[in-house]
Design a protein around this motif. Structure first.
Motif, PDB file in Angstrom:
ATOM      1  N   THR A 168      67.776  -2.716  -7.912  1.00 19.72           N
ATOM      2  CA  THR A 168      67.452  -4.114  -7.610  1.00 19.72           C
ATOM      3  C   THR A 168      66.200  -4.179  -6.746  1.00 19.72           C
ATOM      4  O   THR A 168      65.949  -3.293  -5.916  1.00 19.72           O
ATOM      5  CB  THR A 168      68.612  -4.803  -6.869  1.00 19.72           C
ATOM      6  N   ALA A 169      65.406  -5.220  -6.957  1.00 19.99           N
ATOM      7  CA  ALA A 169      64.192  -5.415  -6.173  1.00 19.99           C
ATOM      8  C   ALA A 169      64.552  -5.730  -4.723  1.00 19.99           C
ATOM      9  O   ALA A 169      65.545  -6.409  -4.444  1.00 19.99           O
ATOM     10  CB  ALA A 169      63.359  -6.543  -6.767  1.00 19.99           C
ATOM     11  N   VAL A 170      63.740  -5.228  -3.790  1.00 17.28           N
ATOM     12  CA  VAL A 170      63.972  -5.448  -2.367  1.00 17.28           C
ATOM     13  C   VAL A 170      63.071  -6.582  -1.892  1.00 17.28           C
ATOM     14  O   VAL A 170      61.842  -6.495  -1.995  1.00 17.28           O
ATOM     15  CB  VAL A 170      63.702  -4.168  -1.558  1.00 17.28           C
ATOM     16  N   ILE A 171      63.698  -7.645  -1.399  1.00 14.50           N
ATOM     17  CA  ILE A 171      62.960  -8.794  -0.889  1.00 14.50           C
ATOM     18  C   ILE A 171      62.529  -8.531   0.553  1.00 14.50           C
ATOM     19  O   ILE A 171      63.279  -7.962   1.348  1.00 14.50           O
ATOM     20  CB  ILE A 171      63.821 -10.071  -0.963  1.00 14.50           C
ATOM     21  N   ASN A 172      61.294  -8.912   0.882  1.00 15.15           N
ATOM     22  CA  ASN A 172      60.751  -8.723   2.230  1.00 15.15           C
ATOM     23  C   ASN A 172      60.804  -7.256   2.640  1.00 15.15           C
ATOM     24  O   ASN A 172      61.087  -6.915   3.796  1.00 15.15           O
ATOM     25  CB  ASN A 172      61.516  -9.591   3.239  1.00 15.15           C
ATOM     26  N   ALA A 173      60.499  -6.368   1.688  1.00 10.42           N
ATOM     27  CA  ALA A 173      60.662  -4.930   1.908  1.00 10.42           C
ATOM     28  C   ALA A 173      59.671  -4.371   2.918  1.00 10.42           C
ATOM     29  O   ALA A 173      59.968  -3.383   3.599  1.00 10.42           O
ATOM     30  CB  ALA A 173      60.531  -4.192   0.575  1.00 10.42           C
ATOM     31  N   LEU A 174      58.491  -4.965   3.019  1.00  5.75           N
ATOM     32  CA  LEU A 174      57.428  -4.374   3.835  1.00  5.75           C
ATOM     33  C   LEU A 174      57.317  -5.003   5.221  1.00  5.75           C
ATOM     34  O   LEU A 174      56.322  -4.791   5.917  1.00  5.75           O
ATOM     35  CB  LEU A 174      56.087  -4.495   3.106  1.00  5.75           C
ATOM     36  N   ALA A 175      58.342  -5.725   5.631  1.00  2.44           N
ATOM     37  CA  ALA A 175      58.292  -6.397   6.936  1.00  2.44           C
ATOM     38  C   ALA A 175      58.165  -5.402   8.079  1.00  2.44           C
ATOM     39  O   ALA A 175      57.516  -5.680   9.096  1.00  2.44           O
ATOM     40  CB  ALA A 175      59.535  -7.259   7.127  1.00  2.44           C
ATOM     41  N   ASP A 176      58.787  -4.238   7.938  1.00  2.00           N
ATOM     42  CA  ASP A 176      58.766  -3.228   8.998  1.00  2.00           C
ATOM     43  C   ASP A 176      57.971  -1.994   8.575  1.00  2.00           C
ATOM     44  O   ASP A 176      58.251  -0.878   9.024  1.00  2.00           O
ATOM     45  CB  ASP A 176      60.199  -2.818   9.363  1.00  2.00           C
ATOM     46  N   MET A 177      56.984  -2.207   7.717  1.00  2.00           N
ATOM     47  CA  MET A 177      56.165  -1.099   7.222  1.00  2.00           C
ATOM     48  C   MET A 177      54.720  -1.251   7.672  1.00  2.00           C
ATOM     49  O   MET A 177      54.192  -2.370   7.765  1.00  2.00           O
ATOM     50  CB  MET A 177      56.215  -1.028   5.694  1.00  2.00           C
ATOM     51  N   ASN A 178      54.102  -0.117   7.937  1.00  2.00           N
ATOM     52  CA  ASN A 178      52.662  -0.070   8.216  1.00  2.00           C
ATOM     53  C   ASN A 178      52.018   0.741   7.095  1.00  2.00           C
ATOM     54  O   ASN A 178      52.343   1.922   6.917  1.00  2.00           O
ATOM     55  CB  ASN A 178      52.395   0.586   9.565  1.00  2.00           C
ATOM     56  N   ILE A 179      51.122   0.111   6.334  1.00  2.00           N
ATOM     57  CA  ILE A 179      50.507   0.769   5.185  1.00  2.00           C
ATOM     58  C   ILE A 179      48.991   0.734   5.351  1.00  2.00           C
ATOM     59  O   ILE A 179      48.409  -0.324   5.608  1.00  2.00           O
ATOM     60  CB  ILE A 179      50.902   0.086   3.860  1.00  2.00           C
ATOM     61  N   VAL A 180      48.360   1.897   5.201  1.00  2.00           N
ATOM     62  CA  VAL A 180      46.906   1.991   5.253  1.00  2.00           C
ATOM     63  C   VAL A 180      46.411   2.610   3.954  1.00  2.00           C
ATOM     64  O   VAL A 180      47.110   3.406   3.319  1.00  2.00           O
ATOM     65  CB  VAL A 180      46.419   2.825   6.455  1.00  2.00           C
ATOM     66  N   VAL A 181      45.201   2.216   3.542  1.00  2.00           N
ATOM     67  CA  VAL A 181      44.555   2.846   2.398  1.00  2.00           C
ATOM     68  C   VAL A 181      43.639   3.936   2.941  1.00  2.00           C
ATOM     69  O   VAL A 181      42.994   3.764   3.982  1.00  2.00           O
ATOM     70  CB  VAL A 181      43.778   1.821   1.545  1.00  2.00           C
TER      71      VAL A 181
END
Length: 255
Positions: free
Chosen positions: A79-92
């Motif tokens: 199942t898809a996770v809603i608001n999944a990146l609220a506690d994530m830090n992502i850098v390119v």
């Protein structure tokens, strides 16, 4: 530290020359279009929204997050996770350069998140993720994005039209493609040099930390040695004092 860098320089140059030759003679891509990784019961897929990704063109780095309910090896109940990146830090990441990306949820697909960016160099990019999703910890997870390419593959017509070159149209086209091709090689080489510099700095730091640890151990050994000498001296002094006292006692008894 300088000696370590000098010793590693031939190895770094050999690796870079190998990569340069491979990039020039091979059309193979350095990364798959989309990369999927599992973290416990969380599945994270990354890629570009527009493929092929072209240098200088607005694009989206996409992250698709799903959760499986049947254990790590069961993908049937995803199942898809809603608001999944609220506690994530992502850098390119490109070589040694990094930039934080802000991700917005897709308006049409649940569990899909878009991070807008314009890739400015040809070569390999990746996303580095840190944080938690649904309580699942994700530490320094790096996933490669598909190779960013030049525009010459889909551009038309060429800068110099074949109609203006008489019978040399093929030569003109080939010459027009040399510039973007070299640009891609140089960009990728700069990427690899940045990565190599990061590795050399890490080795140098590790060597400095090792030397510091050795100095700390030496200092502790010196302190232990001095304490030991002090203990031995105190013991010898005690023996002497006891011997003197015993001698005096025997002399007193004899008199």
């Amino acid at each position: 530290m300088v000696q370590i860098k000098i010793a590693l320089l031939p190895i770094v140059l050999f690796v870079l020359i190998t990569i340069l030759a491979f990039s020039f003679f091979s059309n193979a891509k350095l990364a798959d279009a989309h990369i999927t990784k599992k973290f416990g019961n969380i599945t994270v897929e990354v890629g570009w929204s527009n493929e092929p990704a072209l240098v200088g063109e607005l694009n989206n780095a996409i992250v698709q997050v799903n959760q499986t309910s049947g254990g790590k090896n069961n993908n049937n109940n995803s199942t898809a996770v809603i608001n999944a990146l609220a506690d994530m830090n992502i850098v390119v990441k490109y070589g040694g350069a990094t930039k934080p990306l802000d991700f917005e949820p897709s308006e049409v697909t649940e569990g899909l998140y878009n991070g807008k960016m314009i890739p400015t160099r040809i070569g390999s990019y990746s996303l580095v993720m840190n944080g938690t999703i649904q309580g699942q910890r994700i530490n320094n997870a790096e996933s490669p994005l598909d190779l960013v390419e030049g525009k010459e593959k889909i551009s038309f017509p060429d800068t110099i039209s074949s109609s203006t070159t008489g019978g040399g149209g093929d030569t003109a086209t080939a010459n027009n493609n040399i510039g973007p091709r070299l640009q891609g090689i140089v960009s990728q080489l700069a990427n690899d040099i940045d990565s190599a510099k990061g590795g050399i700095n890490a080795i140098a730091k590790s060597n400095a930390d090792t030397q510091k640890s050795i100095q700390n151990l030496k200092g502790a050994a010196d302190r232990s040695y001095m304490i030991g000498l002090g203990g031995i001296g105190a013991g010898v002094a005690g023996i002497i004092i006891a011997a003197v006292a015993l001698t005096r006692k025997e002399a007193a008894n004899a008199s």
